[in-house]
Design a protein around this motif. Sequence first.
Motif, short mmCIF file in Angstrom:
data_model
loop_
_atom_site.label_atom_id
_atom_site.label_comp_id
_atom_site.label_asym_id
_atom_site.label_seq_id
_atom_site.Cartn_x
_atom_site.Cartn_y
_atom_site.Cartn_z
N MET A 245 51.76 42.01 31.24
CA MET A 245 50.55 41.25 30.90
C MET A 245 49.31 42.00 31.38
N LEU A 246 48.24 41.87 30.60
CA LEU A 246 47.01 42.61 30.84
C LEU A 246 45.80 41.69 30.76
N SER A 247 44.78 41.97 31.55
CA SER A 247 43.48 41.34 31.35
C SER A 247 42.57 42.34 30.67
N HIS A 248 41.65 41.86 29.86
CA HIS A 248 40.89 42.71 28.94
C HIS A 248 39.40 42.63 29.24
N ASP A 249 38.76 43.81 29.32
CA ASP A 249 37.29 43.89 29.47
C ASP A 249 36.78 43.23 30.73
N ASP A 250 37.47 43.40 31.86
CA ASP A 250 37.02 42.80 33.11
C ASP A 250 35.67 43.34 33.53
N THR A 251 34.84 42.45 34.08
CA THR A 251 33.53 42.86 34.60
C THR A 251 33.34 42.49 36.07
N ARG A 252 34.34 41.89 36.67
CA ARG A 252 34.21 41.48 38.07
C ARG A 252 35.55 41.66 38.78
N ALA A 253 35.50 41.95 40.06
CA ALA A 253 36.71 41.96 40.88
C ALA A 253 37.36 40.58 40.85
N GLU A 254 36.54 39.55 40.77
CA GLU A 254 37.04 38.18 40.71
C GLU A 254 37.91 37.96 39.47
N THR A 255 37.49 38.53 38.35
CA THR A 255 38.27 38.42 37.11
C THR A 255 39.63 39.06 37.27
N ARG A 256 39.63 40.28 37.80
CA ARG A 256 40.90 40.99 38.01
C ARG A 256 41.81 40.23 38.95
N ALA A 257 41.26 39.67 40.01
CA ALA A 257 42.07 38.92 40.98
C ALA A 257 42.67 37.68 40.34
N PHE A 258 41.90 36.99 39.51
CA PHE A 258 42.38 35.77 38.85
C PHE A 258 43.61 36.09 38.00
N PHE A 259 43.52 37.13 37.19
CA PHE A 259 44.64 37.44 36.31
C PHE A 259 45.80 38.08 37.05
N ARG A 260 45.50 38.87 38.08
CA ARG A 260 46.58 39.44 38.88
C ARG A 260 47.42 38.33 39.51
N ASP A 261 46.76 37.30 40.02
CA ASP A 261 47.47 36.20 40.65
C ASP A 261 48.37 35.45 39.67
N LEU A 262 48.06 35.54 38.38
CA LEU A 262 48.88 34.90 37.35
C LEU A 262 49.99 35.81 36.84
N GLY A 263 50.03 37.05 37.33
CA GLY A 263 51.07 37.99 36.90
C GLY A 263 50.63 39.02 35.90
N ALA A 264 49.33 39.00 35.53
CA ALA A 264 48.80 40.01 34.61
C ALA A 264 48.36 41.20 35.45
N GLY A 265 49.26 42.15 35.62
CA GLY A 265 49.04 43.21 36.59
C GLY A 265 48.35 44.45 36.06
N VAL A 266 47.94 44.45 34.78
CA VAL A 266 47.33 45.64 34.18
C VAL A 266 45.88 45.33 33.81
N ALA A 267 44.98 46.24 34.18
CA ALA A 267 43.56 46.11 33.82
C ALA A 267 43.29 46.96 32.58
#
Length: 417
Positions: A245-267
């Motif tokens: 799982m990946l998060s797309h177009d992150d603009t904040r460390a907070e965004t990356r942390a939110f999705f990482r905590d859900l198991g989306a480990g790819v930026a």
Amino acid sequence: MTVTFQGARVYLPGEIAETNVTVAGGRIAEIGGPAQGEVIDARGRILAPALIDLHGDAFERQLMPRPGVFFPQEAAVIDTDRQLAANGIATAYHAITLGWEPGLRDVARGRQLMQVMRDLAPRLTVENRVQLRWETFAFEALETIEWALAGPLMPAIAFNDHTSMTMRAYDVPIQDRAFELSPDFSIASLDDDRMKKRTASKAHRAGLDEDAYIRLLGEVWDRRAEVPATIAKVAGMGRRAGAPMLSHDDTRAETRAFFRDLGAGVAEFPMVLEAAEAARAHGDPIVFGAPNAARGGSHIGSLGAGDMVEAGLCDALASDYFYPAMLAAVARLDAERRADRLTLWSLVSSGPARAMKLTDRGEIAVGRRADLVLIDWPEGHAPAIEGTWVAGRAAYRGHPARDAAPAPAPRHEESLA
């Protein structure tokens, strides 16, 4: 069938060596041994792990070659598959948007496309997988996501929120927007003429007039309070299936942390340094677009992929919207001396393999799947793919004109005087 690539410059883990590579049963059987079986003369060529594209949506041009003109999906998939093979891509994740818009990117069309890919699989030359490019406001996509996760090839899930991106305040550049689910996210008015300008291309793609598109956007925006719970539900589905799982177009460390905590480990395509550094600090694979690297920068003013490679903040390059960009990106970064040749090649092979949890490919090593490319790369010139093999099977062979036997001289009959 046993095949030996003889005398190539081989990109091995940790070194480049002129040697033989033997393939049998679809896997790398031996490195450095004597030639066996069919022999492919690879002298003067590079033999490297085949490319793995973890995000590509260039197939949309085959589906809709002109605005509003849809082409039969079978023909579009077959043509896309052949393009992939000719560009050295042995494993492709097609970024199929599952969105709330009608037209090219709606859920029903995406599901139909995935079914066509399944049905055509025996006739295709490379491994065609799917990235479920899910728009987080598209609640109608959940059933299709569940169906896709149960399919024969595990898809990836990418969390996209172009809805909030569209709804950001007019004075906020896309790279400066807050975390989309934050109470600090500033919102634009739909009743402003600037919204028509912002959404004009999206309305055109969806087949709607500007006013109808904005009305639909407003209706979808009303779902915002339910989005976090829906994201969590989809992430749970992905975790249970074991999907990358990946998060797309992150603009904040907070965004990356939110999705990482859900198991989306790819930026995927972080837009600012803060988001990329947050990913690196936690060991999250970082993906940038190969067109960005091949062109020398982002066309929308985000981070430059070449700079990120040089800074050690990029693990994979994806074709994004142009399949040839992957090889072109490696060539440009090599010419710019952004990193050594093996590191650059890992961005299109072992890096994407690790990000997508594909442990059987991405390197030339005994026992790995024989996904290989034969490359002609003269000094000072662009590289070209001469062959692509998928699990040892030739998916593409291109024989340049210089390798052809000379044509016989034409015969001239004596004139009858």
